[in-house]
Write a protein that holds these residues in place. Sequence first.
Motif, short mmCIF file in Angstrom:
data_model
loop_
_atom_site.label_atom_id
_atom_site.label_comp_id
_atom_site.label_asym_id
_atom_site.label_seq_id
_atom_site.Cartn_x
_atom_site.Cartn_y
_atom_site.Cartn_z
N ALA A 41 0.83 -1.21 0.00
CA ALA A 41 0.00 0.00 0.00
C ALA A 41 0.86 1.27 0.00
O ALA A 41 0.40 2.33 -0.40
N VAL A 42 2.11 1.14 0.46
CA VAL A 42 2.97 2.33 0.52
C VAL A 42 3.24 2.83 -0.89
O VAL A 42 3.06 4.03 -1.19
N ARG A 43 3.70 1.96 -1.75
CA ARG A 43 4.00 2.39 -3.12
C ARG A 43 2.72 2.69 -3.89
O ARG A 43 2.76 3.44 -4.87
N LYS A 44 1.57 2.09 -3.42
CA LYS A 44 0.32 2.35 -4.11
C LYS A 44 -0.19 3.76 -3.83
O LYS A 44 -0.72 4.43 -4.72
N ASN A 45 -0.04 4.19 -2.57
CA ASN A 45 -0.57 5.50 -2.19
C ASN A 45 0.43 6.64 -2.34
O ASN A 45 0.03 7.80 -2.46
N TRP A 46 1.73 6.34 -2.27
CA TRP A 46 2.74 7.40 -2.19
C TRP A 46 3.76 7.26 -3.30
O TRP A 46 3.96 6.18 -3.84
N THR A 47 4.42 8.34 -3.56
CA THR A 47 5.49 8.34 -4.57
C THR A 47 6.57 9.34 -4.12
O THR A 47 6.28 10.31 -3.40
N ILE A 48 7.84 9.10 -4.50
CA ILE A 48 8.98 9.96 -4.15
C ILE A 48 9.58 10.49 -5.44
O ILE A 48 9.87 9.70 -6.37
N THR A 49 9.81 11.78 -5.47
CA THR A 49 10.43 12.43 -6.63
C THR A 49 11.75 13.03 -6.17
O THR A 49 11.80 13.81 -5.20
N ARG A 50 12.87 12.71 -6.81
CA ARG A 50 14.20 13.20 -6.43
C ARG A 50 14.38 14.64 -6.92
O ARG A 50 14.11 14.95 -8.07
N LEU A 51 14.84 15.50 -6.00
CA LEU A 51 15.13 16.88 -6.37
C LEU A 51 16.60 17.08 -6.68
O LEU A 51 16.96 17.63 -7.71
N ASN A 52 17.46 16.65 -5.76
CA ASN A 52 18.92 16.71 -5.96
C ASN A 52 19.54 15.65 -5.08
O ASN A 52 18.84 14.75 -4.59
N TYR A 88 -0.79 8.65 8.75
CA TYR A 88 -0.25 7.48 8.07
C TYR A 88 1.24 7.42 8.35
O TYR A 88 1.94 8.46 8.35
N ASP A 89 1.76 6.22 8.64
CA ASP A 89 3.19 5.98 8.79
C ASP A 89 3.73 5.53 7.45
O ASP A 89 3.37 4.45 6.94
N VAL A 90 4.62 6.34 6.89
CA VAL A 90 5.16 6.05 5.56
C VAL A 90 6.62 5.68 5.74
O VAL A 90 7.45 6.53 6.13
N PRO A 91 7.05 4.44 5.52
CA PRO A 91 8.47 4.04 5.61
C PRO A 91 9.23 4.49 4.35
O PRO A 91 8.72 4.37 3.24
N ILE A 92 10.45 5.00 4.58
CA ILE A 92 11.29 5.45 3.47
C ILE A 92 12.69 4.92 3.71
O ILE A 92 13.24 5.04 4.82
N ILE A 93 13.32 4.37 2.71
CA ILE A 93 14.69 3.85 2.78
C ILE A 93 15.63 4.94 2.27
O ILE A 93 15.47 5.42 1.15
N VAL A 94 16.65 5.32 3.17
CA VAL A 94 17.63 6.34 2.81
C VAL A 94 19.00 5.68 2.79
O VAL A 94 19.40 5.02 3.77
N THR A 95 19.74 5.85 1.70
CA THR A 95 21.06 5.25 1.54
C THR A 95 22.06 6.35 1.26
O THR A 95 21.81 7.26 0.45
N ASP A 96 23.29 6.30 1.98
CA ASP A 96 24.33 7.31 1.76
C ASP A 96 25.27 6.87 0.66
O ASP A 96 25.06 5.84 0.02
N SER A 97 26.36 7.66 0.49
CA SER A 97 27.31 7.38 -0.60
C SER A 97 28.64 6.86 -0.08
O SER A 97 29.67 6.97 -0.75
N GLY A 98 28.66 6.33 1.14
CA GLY A 98 29.90 5.83 1.69
C GLY A 98 30.35 4.55 1.01
O GLY A 98 29.68 3.99 0.15
#
Length: 893
Positions: free
Chosen positions: A646-657, A675-685
Amino acid sequence: CIKYFKNGLQLLPWGTSVKIKCLKLVFDCFPYHANLTHFSHLLLSVLVKFNNCAGNKGVRYETNSLDFKVRADGTLYAAQHLQLPPKQLILLVTAWDPQSLARGEAVVRFLVADKSQHNGHKPKGRKAVPGEPVQQQSDTLLPWRQHQSNNGLRRQKRDWVIPPINVPENSRGPFPQQLVRIRSDKDKEIHIRYSITGVGADQPPMEVFNIDPVSGRMYVTRPMDREERASYHLRAHAVDMNGNKVENPIDLYIYVIDMNDNRPEFINQVYNGSVDEGSKPGTYVMTVTANDADDGTTANGMVRYRIVTQTPQSPSQNMFTINSETGDIVTVAAGLDREKVQQYIVIVQATDMEGNLNYGLSNTATAIITVTDVNDNPPEFTTSTYSGEVPENRVEVVVANLTVLDRDQPHSPNWNAIYRIISGDPSGHFTVRTDPVTNEGMVTVVKAVDYEMNRAFMLTVMVSNQAPLASGIQMSFQSTAGVTISVTDVNEAPYFPTNHKLIRLEEGVPPGTVLTTFSAVDPDRFMQQAVRYSKLSDPANWLNINATNGQITTAAVLDRESDYIKNNVYEATFLAADNGIPPASGTGTLQIYLIDINDNAPELLPREAQICEKPHLNVINITAADADIDPNVGPFVFELPAVPSAVRKNWTITRLNGDYAQLSLRIMYLEAGVYDVPIIVTDSGNPPLFNTSVIKVKVCPCDENGDCTTIGAVAAAGLGTGAIIAILICIIILLTMVLLFVVWMKRREKERHTKQLLIDPEDDVRDNILKYDEEGGGEEDQDYDLSQLQQPETMDHVLNKTPGVRRVDERPIGAEPQYPIRPVIPHPGDIGDFINEGLRAADNDPTAPPYDSLLVFDYEGSGSTAGSDYDYLNDWGPRFKKLADMYGGGEED
């Protein structure tokens, strides 16, 4: 020529011998005669001989003119050829006897002869026979003389110019003393009255001169003072008996002849001057000035100076001389030395009469001449060598005191010493400062010395003055000295050669890892000492140090993200101590620069947000925070997890920079709520780290501007419409209850206030019904014996009385009734019963005072013409109405 008589003047022809009678002078009688020996047209040389009546032995003479002199034999002569005045010449001759100290003065006048007499023409008529007495002419002046013309008509010749009349000052009289007689040739025809006007006659000072109005003789009435006034200008008038002017006024000029009656006066009694020591002869020192009030054009006012005494008379009794005319004091001899004589006291004498000590008047003043110091004595050390000792590593320590001798004036630039080290201290460890009081040189350490480098110093010091030496003075060989300074060894603290040592390593090294060796050096090379190490400061307790060799190892994992890290650097301080006596220690600082590794996953920001229930109205901007530093941070990757779907069904993420993205609704409508929306954040290490973060999103209805409405915000909080209505009803009920409670409290307060009007707390009978001992009756009982009102000691006299007969002022015998007990918590309704019971008990109590319950008062009638004293209470308003009713004295009273 003229002949000078005591009573006036007489014109004499040229070549006539003149014998002057004995004149009465001030102190003595000097008869003298004058013989004319030579005369020229403009230049005159006169020889006049004076003979004393008793002989002129020892008599001294002088004149008030520099052009004439008087010899010891009394001969008056012209000292030089001179230009004569056009009318007359006046001299003052003074005779002085040194034995009797008597002084005499006489005035000699010379009138210039006519030109015909200069050419040798004799007057017509009878020849003058030598030795024949000459006819005495009158002393009368005819300023208004008339002349007859050839045709018989009389014409007025122009008025004469009357020569000045000279009057000596300080004359002893007798007064009035005749000066001159003035007459008009018309006095043969009519009676004439003469008068004078001007200052000294009819103007202040008044009546110094007067004139006989009939004879025309003019007199001086008192002694003259030239210093007060030197001349007078008068006008002589001739009028007839009716006051009509007979002749034109003529001018009379009277000059007061100066006498030497004033001493010279110095401007100051003490003069201060100075002269440098060693000055050459002729050096100017100072000027003294004396003023004489006498005539400065005559010898009376001509002052001359001389030095009387000089103290001390060293090295010569004539060290100074003075210009006799100007008063300038100058040096006359060499040898002025301040170190021997610092001051001279010179007595200066000023004498008038051109300095003639025999008959001049004198005065003295003191000239204090200070010999000023010059730098003619170089400073000299009292000894050629000095020594001192200093511990190593000490500064601002006085090592040695250098004493010098300087004979110049103390505490002056010629005496103040300046010390300079000329050799033996190339590194500048020492300086020599001057003690301002003793002038000694203080060898002071300004740069620490090291025993291991220099064990001794050999200094050469030169001394000089602030002021340069005087010309011709050479520096003494005693102006230099040697200073030996020994350095003593002390226990010095170990030191870290590389203090604030910096090392670099990655964070996260395991415990026990050897980082470096932080060792110290003991500067005491000549002492065998051991150095031990310890921690002084380790804020995070991450490090250990070997006590013997200074090896540093880790005691815990070093974390660059710790709060103990400042700018990626961790600091620790260590102590190195030796075992000397006394022990010494030094500190060193170790700085560890931690290189970042990717050991922290990024965190999503923000954690809460809100969005409209319909898309495209607003979006949520998200970013991430990472505790690491570049390159172990962004750019970040934001993505939605696959589960739940349902997360990807209801929500979407658009990259700015690389650091930001936008979260928005994918569907067209989403019901309001949180609503609790889980988001995965990954660094560049390397390797990269990721983190799944949950953002709480409030979905709410929005207005046309994209802002959540109030109802929508509540709905977004998770409440339905029914719940909202229930909450509103509860609020209304609560407000109603509060309003009813307030109304009830108001009413209760009103009722309580009404009861208070019926029963005032101050009138509460429960508080006022008290039992007292027996007391007297009312005010009318004051006529009774008050002592009978007291409690009797015994009751026998009462018991023995006849029944029915009882004093009304005695306490009856009987049982006392019981009064009602006041309830602990009375009810307001019981107050009336309580009062009635207490009243009945009191009425039936025979022992209750007053014993004569029935009192008789006289009837005074009703009403009162005087009125009540309390009638004014009616004017005080409704608040005093009750008092007015009680005390106002109404009809019912």
